[in-house]
Enzyme design. Structure first.
Site, PDB file in Angstrom:
ATOM      1  N   GLN A   1      -5.335  -1.267   9.834  1.00 38.78           N
ATOM      2  CA  GLN A   1      -4.984  -2.454   9.240  1.00 38.78           C
ATOM      3  C   GLN A   1      -5.843  -3.554  10.071  1.00 38.78           C
ATOM      4  OE1 GLN A   1      -3.570  -2.983   6.280  1.00 38.78           O
ATOM      5  NE2 GLN A   1      -3.795  -5.242   6.299  1.00 38.78           N
TER       6      GLN A   1
ATOM      7  N   ASP B   1     -11.166   2.421   3.287  1.00 37.46           N
ATOM      8  CA  ASP B   1     -11.276   0.940   3.091  1.00 37.46           C
ATOM      9  C   ASP B   1     -12.812   0.623   2.860  1.00 37.46           C
ATOM     10  OD1 ASP B   1      -9.475  -0.956   3.623  1.00 37.46           O
ATOM     11  OD2 ASP B   1      -9.533  -0.623   5.742  1.00 37.46           O
TER      12      ASP B   1
ATOM     13  N   LYS C   1       0.896  -1.409   0.059  1.00 40.23           N
ATOM     14  CA  LYS C   1       0.108  -0.125  -0.067  1.00 40.23           C
ATOM     15  C   LYS C   1       0.913   1.277  -0.252  1.00 40.23           C
ATOM     16  CE  LYS C   1      -3.720  -2.593   2.357  1.00 40.23           C
ATOM     17  NZ  LYS C   1      -4.590  -2.698   3.696  1.00 40.23           N
TER      18      LYS C   1
HETATM   19  N1  GUN Z   1      -6.853  -6.878   6.328  1.00 38.83           N
HETATM   20  C1  GUN Z   1      -6.866  -7.460   5.239  1.00 38.83           C
HETATM   21  N2  GUN Z   1      -7.212  -6.779   4.214  1.00 38.83           N
HETATM   22  C2  GUN Z   1      -7.502  -5.751   4.790  1.00 38.83           C
HETATM   23  C3  GUN Z   1      -8.019  -4.656   3.932  1.00 38.83           C
HETATM   24  O1  GUN Z   1      -8.589  -4.687   2.869  1.00 38.83           O
HETATM   25  N3  GUN Z   1      -8.315  -3.335   4.803  1.00 38.83           N
HETATM   26  C4  GUN Z   1      -7.836  -3.479   5.943  1.00 38.83           C
HETATM   27  N4  GUN Z   1      -7.984  -2.402   6.926  1.00 38.83           N
HETATM   28  N5  GUN Z   1      -7.323  -4.593   6.755  1.00 38.83           N
HETATM   29  C5  GUN Z   1      -7.045  -5.659   6.044  1.00 38.83           C
END
Ligand code: GUN
Length: 283
Positions: free
Chosen positions: A97, A120, A53
């Site tokens: 996350q 998200d 990311k």
């Molecule tokens: N953990 C695994 N995939 C994601 C996601 O798309 N967003 C977040 N915040 N945590 C994750």
């Protein structure tokens, strides 16, 4: 039939170039989009996702900040930190996350993020807006899947979409987004009786169960569009999807590979959402 491979990697490169151009224009207007990711603890998979990311953000000119908190942080401390970023006019997107340690209530954390910074697309307000077809931050993996299907010029309206998996992050919202595109949607899950009788009927088959090689050529119809969301590591350390790619590609019409399919588009949509949030500063 040998399937056409839908490359998420190639589409992501193209989309990120477009996003970089949008960031350039925003910067000319004095706006630098900024994404804050909050990580609690040191889960290696989370750290690896966050690296991806960060790379995509930096590549497109989006400012990136990682708040790396100790596993022992209290829920209250985390909520206060989110609130600080909710109030910060120079922060456009906030992502916490997941998963979080057991002592922290995931729901409370998601609901604390301002819906206008919820890049998200996990906040119930954004989910409600998505369900009613309003403008919303769309969850990144489902939005990326829709982009992948459209990039291959596949008609969605009227098609029978079968989604295997009903998570809040992928299964449920991807079905909803494709319903919004006029598909007929069937959801299958771990309690579905005779699951394969459904998957064999799919024009578009989306598999998000997190089990290596869960489906193969026998479970799909000739010419189906197969979107594989799974990322699983085999005992030998190889990354594989939920679909047996080598066998399925001989029967499907279109298929996404793992790696290089859905994953790169998930990250790209996060950057897209952050830029969308930053554009709201203009109004
Ligand atoms: N953990 C695994 N995939 C994601 C996601 O798309 N967003 C977040 N915040 N945590 C994750």
């Amino acid at each position: 039939m040998t399937a056409t491979i839908i490359s998420g990697k190639d589409l992501a490169i193209q989309k990120r170039q477009e996003l970089a151009n949008e960031v350039k224009l925003l910067k000319q207007k004095g706006i630098t989009p900024k994404l804050v990711i909050i990580l609690v603890g040191d889960d290696p998979a989370s750290l690896s996702y966050i690296k991806g990311k960060q790379k995509a953000s930096v590549e497109t000119g989006v400012e990136f900040k990682l708040e790396h908190l100790k596993e022992s942080v209290t829920e209250n401390e985390l909520l206060q930190l989110i609130d600080r970023y909710n109030q910060d006019p120079f922060v456009d997107g906030i992502l916490v996350q997941l998963p979080l340690p057991k002592h922290i209530d995931e729901k409370a954390v998601i609901e604390k993020i301002s819906p206008e910074k919820d890049v998200d697309g996990f906040h119930p307000i954004n989910i409600g807006r998505m369900m009613t077809g309003q403008e919303a931050f769309l969850p990144c993996t489902p939005a990326g899947i829709v982009e992948l299907i459209k990039s291959a010029n596949i008609e969605i309206a009227g098609k029978h979409v079968v989604v295997v998996g009903r998570s809040n992050i992928v299964g449920k919202p991807v079905g909803q987004l494709l319903l919004n595109e006029d598909a007929t949607v069937t959801y299958c899950h771990s309690k579905t009786n005779n699951l394969r009788s459904f998957t064999k009927e799919a024009d578009i088959l989306i598999v998000a169960v997190g089990k290596a090689h869960f489906l193969s050529a026998d479970d799909m119809k000739e010419g189906a569009v197969v979107i594989d969301v799974g990322v699983n590591r085999t005992q030998s350390g190889k990354l594989v999807g939920d679909v047996h790619f080598e066998e399925a590609k001989e029967k499907a019409g279109f298929i996404t590979p793992v790696p290089g399919g859905v994953g790169p588009m998930t990250i790209t949509m996060l950057v897209h959402n952050t830029i969308l949030a930053a554009k709201k500063r203009l109004s």
